[in-house]
Design a protein around this motif. Structure first.
Motif, PDB file in Angstrom:
ATOM      1  N   THR A 259       0.844  -1.191   0.000  1.00  0.00           N
ATOM      2  CA  THR A 259       0.000   0.000   0.000  1.00  0.00           C
ATOM      3  C   THR A 259       0.879   1.240   0.000  1.00  0.00           C
ATOM      4  OG1 THR A 259      -1.723  -1.145   1.234  1.00  0.00           O
ATOM      5  CG2 THR A 259      -1.812   1.262   1.205  1.00  0.00           C
ATOM      6  N   MET A 260       0.613   2.144  -0.948  1.00  0.00           N
ATOM      7  CA  MET A 260       1.423   3.346  -1.083  1.00  0.00           C
ATOM      8  C   MET A 260       0.821   4.483  -0.268  1.00  0.00           C
ATOM      9  SD  MET A 260       2.974   4.808  -4.643  1.00  0.00           S
ATOM     10  CE  MET A 260       3.622   3.175  -4.952  1.00  0.00           C
ATOM     11  N   CYS A 261       1.667   5.404   0.172  1.00  0.00           N
ATOM     12  CA  CYS A 261       1.196   6.579   0.904  1.00  0.00           C
ATOM     13  C   CYS A 261       0.176   7.329   0.044  1.00  0.00           C
ATOM     14  CB  CYS A 261       2.372   7.483   1.240  1.00  0.00           C
ATOM     15  SG  CYS A 261       1.911   8.936   2.210  1.00  0.00           S
ATOM     16  N   PRO A 262      -1.003   7.661   0.580  1.00  0.00           N
ATOM     17  CA  PRO A 262      -2.074   8.250  -0.237  1.00  0.00           C
ATOM     18  C   PRO A 262      -1.884   9.724  -0.596  1.00  0.00           C
ATOM     19  CG  PRO A 262      -2.765   8.094   2.043  1.00  0.00           C
ATOM     20  CD  PRO A 262      -1.441   7.400   1.954  1.00  0.00           C
ATOM     21  N   TYR A 263      -0.923  10.396   0.011  1.00  0.00           N
ATOM     22  CA  TYR A 263      -0.692  11.803  -0.320  1.00  0.00           C
ATOM     23  C   TYR A 263       0.759  12.007  -0.738  1.00  0.00           C
ATOM     24  CZ  TYR A 263       1.083  11.784   4.486  1.00  0.00           C
ATOM     25  OH  TYR A 263       1.770  11.483   5.637  1.00  0.00           O
TER      26      TYR A 263
END
Length: 338
Positions: A259-263
């Motif tokens: 999961t990648m950082c959303p911001y």
């Protein structure tokens, strides 16, 4: 009937103690000390120099006169900048996955006063001013980043000449690491190791680790605006950095379990401004205490030169120590005979 002799004895002891306390000042023996070089000394490198003592000194501290142990520098905390021989910054970076480069930028300055560390509004304005001014007071360091992920790229920078034109960053040195990927869909994890070697002429070098640099980080992502409690945060969760891990001094976390950082991450990491000509005061060695019987002391020099040895001595009585006195001996040590 047996208590009477005991009473008399107690009274006699009390009188004796009272009488002796009145005479303490007269009993006190003034400090008497002398030091002489042993007549058998050869004063060659690798051979002991022997100092013979006379007198009644209870305490003796020895200052050998060689580097780091000169009595005249006992209170010195800075060295002349002209004595700086090496100020080398080493910065190593490893991108853990992906192929994008340039997400981590490194700068250095001697004109930064540091972050408050506890005032988000003030520190945010300070950082915005740096960016708005196009890093005017900062020198960008070209970071060696390997194109292949998982590899380490190492950069060294001479802080005595950061631009090849003799510009030195030693008075108020600050290192800035900015973690700012170009695209939210391509943010990666990074490992960073950094250290700083400082060496003065005729002295051993000192290696400053990342803990000595005392980093303070600030998270600037727009999506975090208003979340002041997250501004200085660190940790293993995505979008944050960690200090002091085995894999790297600093770990930048953009991905967790796929999961990648959303911001879009925009984290600024500043070392605390520091003068690079700081040094520790010279030290002496205690060679005699009040219960020790020390008639002589020997010391071996590993370099030729003229040395001034200082002995700091004091005496003791029931009131404490006498005034401290110093005694100096100067001699020349030559190379050994081959």
């Amino acid at each position: 009937m047996k208590t009477k002799p005991i009473t008399y004895l107690a009274a006699a002891l009390a009188l004796a103690v009272a009488g002796s306390s009145c005479d303490h000042d007269e009993i006190y023996e003034p400090l008497d000390f002398a030091v002489r070089l042993a007549p058998t000394n050869t004063y060659r490198v690798g051979e002991p120099v022997v100092f013979n003592f006379e007198g009644n000194a209870d305490y003796i501290t020895f200052w050998s006169g060689d580097v780091g142990h000169e009595y005249r520098y006992r209170d010195r905390t800075t060295m002349p900048k002209s004595e700086l021989e090496t100020c080398q910054l080493t910065f190593s970076l490893s991108r853990r996955s992906g192929s994008n480069t340039g997400d981590v930028q490194v700068y250095a300055s001697d004109r930064f006063e540091g972050l408050a560390g506890d005032n988000a509004a003030t520190d945010k304005a300070t950082i915005e001013a740096i960016e708005a001014g196009n890093f005017a007071d900062w020198t960008r360091l070209e970071v060696n980043e390997e194109s292949k992920s998982g590899q380490w790229g190492t950069t060294t920078c001479n802080l005595l000449d950061v631009d090849g034109n003799g510009t030195a960053l030693t008075d108020n040195f600050t290192l800035l690491i900015r973690w700012h990927p170009k695209d939210v869909t391509a943010q990666r994890n990074y490992y960073i190791n950094t250290s700083l070697e400082v060496k003065f002429k005729n002295r051993e070098s000192t290696l400053l680790s990342y803990t000595d640099l005392q980093f303070v980080n600030f998270n600037m992502a727009n999506e975090m605006a208003g979340k002041e409690y997250d501004t200085y945060s660190t940790g293993s969760k995505i979008g944050y950095l960690q200090y002091g891990q085995n894999a790297g001094n600093i770990i930048l976390n953009a991905i967790e379990s796929g999961t990648m950082c959303p911001y879009l991450i925009d984290t600024w990491i500043f070392s605390t401004p520091m003068s690079l000509n700081l040094t520790s005061p010279d030290t002496g060695l205690s060679i005699k205490g009040v219960t020790d019987d020390v008639k002589s002391y020997s010391y071996t020099y590993d370099k030729p030169g003229t040395y001034t040895v200082t002995f700091v001595v004091a005496n003791g009585n029931y009131q404490g120590e006498s005034g401290i006195q110093t005694y100096e001996v100067t001699f020349t040590v030559i190379d050994p005979i081959e």
